[in-house]
Design a protein around this motif. Structure first.
Motif, mmCIF file in Angstrom:
data_model
loop_
_atom_site.group_PDB
_atom_site.id
_atom_site.type_symbol
_atom_site.label_atom_id
_atom_site.label_comp_id
_atom_site.label_asym_id
_atom_site.label_seq_id
_atom_site.Cartn_x
_atom_site.Cartn_y
_atom_site.Cartn_z
ATOM 1 N N VAL A 95 -3.895 -7.140 1.983
ATOM 2 C CA VAL A 95 -3.785 -6.418 0.795
ATOM 3 C C VAL A 95 -2.829 -7.311 -0.331
ATOM 4 O O VAL A 95 -1.951 -7.998 -0.068
ATOM 5 C CB VAL A 95 -3.028 -5.137 0.864
ATOM 6 N N ARG A 101 -10.742 -2.335 -2.000
ATOM 7 C CA ARG A 101 -9.317 -1.624 -1.648
ATOM 8 C C ARG A 101 -10.110 -0.170 -1.216
ATOM 9 O O ARG A 101 -11.020 -0.023 -1.138
ATOM 10 C CB ARG A 101 -8.745 -1.279 -3.007
ATOM 11 N N GLU A 129 -9.116 3.959 -0.172
ATOM 12 C CA GLU A 129 -8.388 5.434 -0.312
ATOM 13 C C GLU A 129 -8.610 6.044 1.213
ATOM 14 O O GLU A 129 -9.648 6.073 1.426
ATOM 15 C CB GLU A 129 -8.893 6.142 -1.353
ATOM 16 N N THR A 176 -4.461 1.257 -0.978
ATOM 17 C CA THR A 176 -3.982 0.271 -1.066
ATOM 18 C C THR A 176 -4.259 -0.342 -2.215
ATOM 19 O O THR A 176 -5.098 -0.091 -3.031
ATOM 20 C CB THR A 176 -4.678 -0.400 0.146
ATOM 21 N N ASN A 177 -3.393 -1.521 -2.480
ATOM 22 C CA ASN A 177 -3.938 -2.417 -3.644
ATOM 23 C C ASN A 177 -5.079 -3.188 -2.944
ATOM 24 O O ASN A 177 -5.573 -3.057 -1.931
ATOM 25 C CB ASN A 177 -2.779 -3.301 -3.745
ATOM 26 N N PRO A 178 -5.680 -4.050 -3.987
ATOM 27 C CA PRO A 178 -6.857 -4.560 -3.414
ATOM 28 C C PRO A 178 -6.645 -5.972 -2.829
ATOM 29 O O PRO A 178 -5.634 -6.703 -2.798
ATOM 30 C CB PRO A 178 -7.850 -5.026 -4.956
ATOM 31 N N TRP A 207 0.866 -1.211 -0.033
ATOM 32 C CA TRP A 207 -0.073 -0.101 0.137
ATOM 33 C C TRP A 207 0.861 1.242 0.034
ATOM 34 O O TRP A 207 2.057 1.070 0.278
ATOM 35 C CB TRP A 207 -1.085 -0.065 1.056
#
Length: 341
Positions: A261, A321, A323, A335-337, A239
């Motif tokens: 993540v 994910r 924000e 973050t990434n999912p 992330w």
């Protein structure tokens, strides 16, 4: 272009000190890193020594040296690595139709930058990096200067740099980053569906004093070594944070089975509880995003530390994910999912 027994400008590689690929004694953990920095050996104003000192002060565990179109001075970094500080060799490949990062290349190796979209050489250059286990990053896709806009297709690249700190001045976020994040977010569902999604990355693109680590990417790796770090970045186990003052944990829980993540969670059709724990973003907001766009938003308390929960199912959400944004809407972290099946 490859550099053999002699480096550029006639310097022999045997006389250069290249950093080790492993920091001793550091196992599975979250590591903070900045993989896009420039020193006086390309167009930066800081020496490698100054960058290493400032990187440590910014809370980083490792960084990548990415001089423009050159690896000639990579050896200047060798003595700066330590048991608790890893340095990865890289290059910013500055082409006529976009810039990209080659991370994890070999000592003295230089990737050819004299290509553009129309000549069809990009795949050959990407293959050169991949053959040595390296990582290819599409850099600052919407940078506001000639050749900064990324014109190559993302196919073949491993990661997209959605957050670049170079042109953010006194703010860690700008419209170019917003455009890159939106583009990446729009493509994410289709890419996950086809099994070819590319994780997001954030880097400072340091050239000047005060830039390093703003932003940086936090990576979960099995060990603090180059191979493990690159594998974790490639898998999306990461992330992005604007600074070390920000901390984020995102997990998804389905009947006692938990994923973080970059991981995939098998839900067996049941309810999924998604939990985001955030620190360091006073009065900020947390938004949850899936293949249906933004699906939930919650506020953080005035001290910036809070936990937000949201429930879904794999049928409703292919992934989730988050924000994290400041009250002025600037991003503080993303973050990434987590992929739900």
């Amino acid at each position: 272009m490859r550099v053999g027994s002699t480096g550029l400008w006639g310097r022999t590689l045997s006389n250069l000190s290249f950093p080790p690929t492993r920091a001793v004694g550091h196992g599975a953990a979250w590591y903070r890193r900045d993989c896009h920095v420039h020193s006086v050996h390309s167009d930066g104003e800081l020496t490698p020594e100054e960058l290493a000192v400032r990187g440590r002060a910014a809370g980083l565990d490792f960084l990548a040296t990415t001089e423009h179109n050159s690896a000639a001075e990579s050896g200047a970094w060798g003595h700066l690595a330590a048991d608790d500080f890893l340095i990865i060799l890289g290059e910013e490949v500055t082409t006529k139709t976009g810039h990209w990062l080659a991370l994890g290349i070999k000592p003295g190796e230089v990737i050819d930058w004299n290509h553009q979209v129309r000549d069809g050489l990009i795949d050959q250059c990407l293959d050169q990096v991949h053959q040595v286990g390296g990582l290819c990053v599409a850099a600052h896709p919407h940078a506001p200067y000639p050749s900064g806009d990324f014109m190559f297709p993302f196919r073949g690249f491993d990661v997209v740099e959605v957050w670049n700190g170079l042109w953010t001045s006194d703010r860690p976020w700008n419209a170019d980053n917003e455009a890159a994040l939106a583009e990446w977010g729009r493509n994410l569902a289709a890419d996950i569906h086809t099994g070819s999604w590319r994780p997001a990355m954030g880097n400072s693109d340091t050239h000047l004093e005060g830039q390093i680590g703003i932003p940086h990417t936090v990576v979960f790796a099995e060990e603090l070594n180059t191979e493990a770090i690159l594998a974790a970045i490639r898998a999306g186990r990461s992330w992005i944070a604007e600074s070390a003052d920000v901390d984020v944990t995102l997990t998804a829980n389905a009947d006692g089975h938990v994923a973080g993540v970059g991981e995939q969670l098998t839900t067996y059709g049941g309810q999924v509880e998604v939990q985001a724990a955030v620190r360091g973003v006073p009065a900020g907001t947390v938004s949850f995003h899936t293949d249906r766009g933004k699906v939930h938003r919650a506020s953080l308390p005035g001290d910036g530390a809070g936990v937000v929960q949201w429930n879904t199912t794999a049928k409703e959400s292919m992934f989730v994910r988050i924000e994290v944004r400041h009250p002025n809407r600037d991003v503080a972290a993303l973050t990434n999912p987590i992929i739900l099946v």
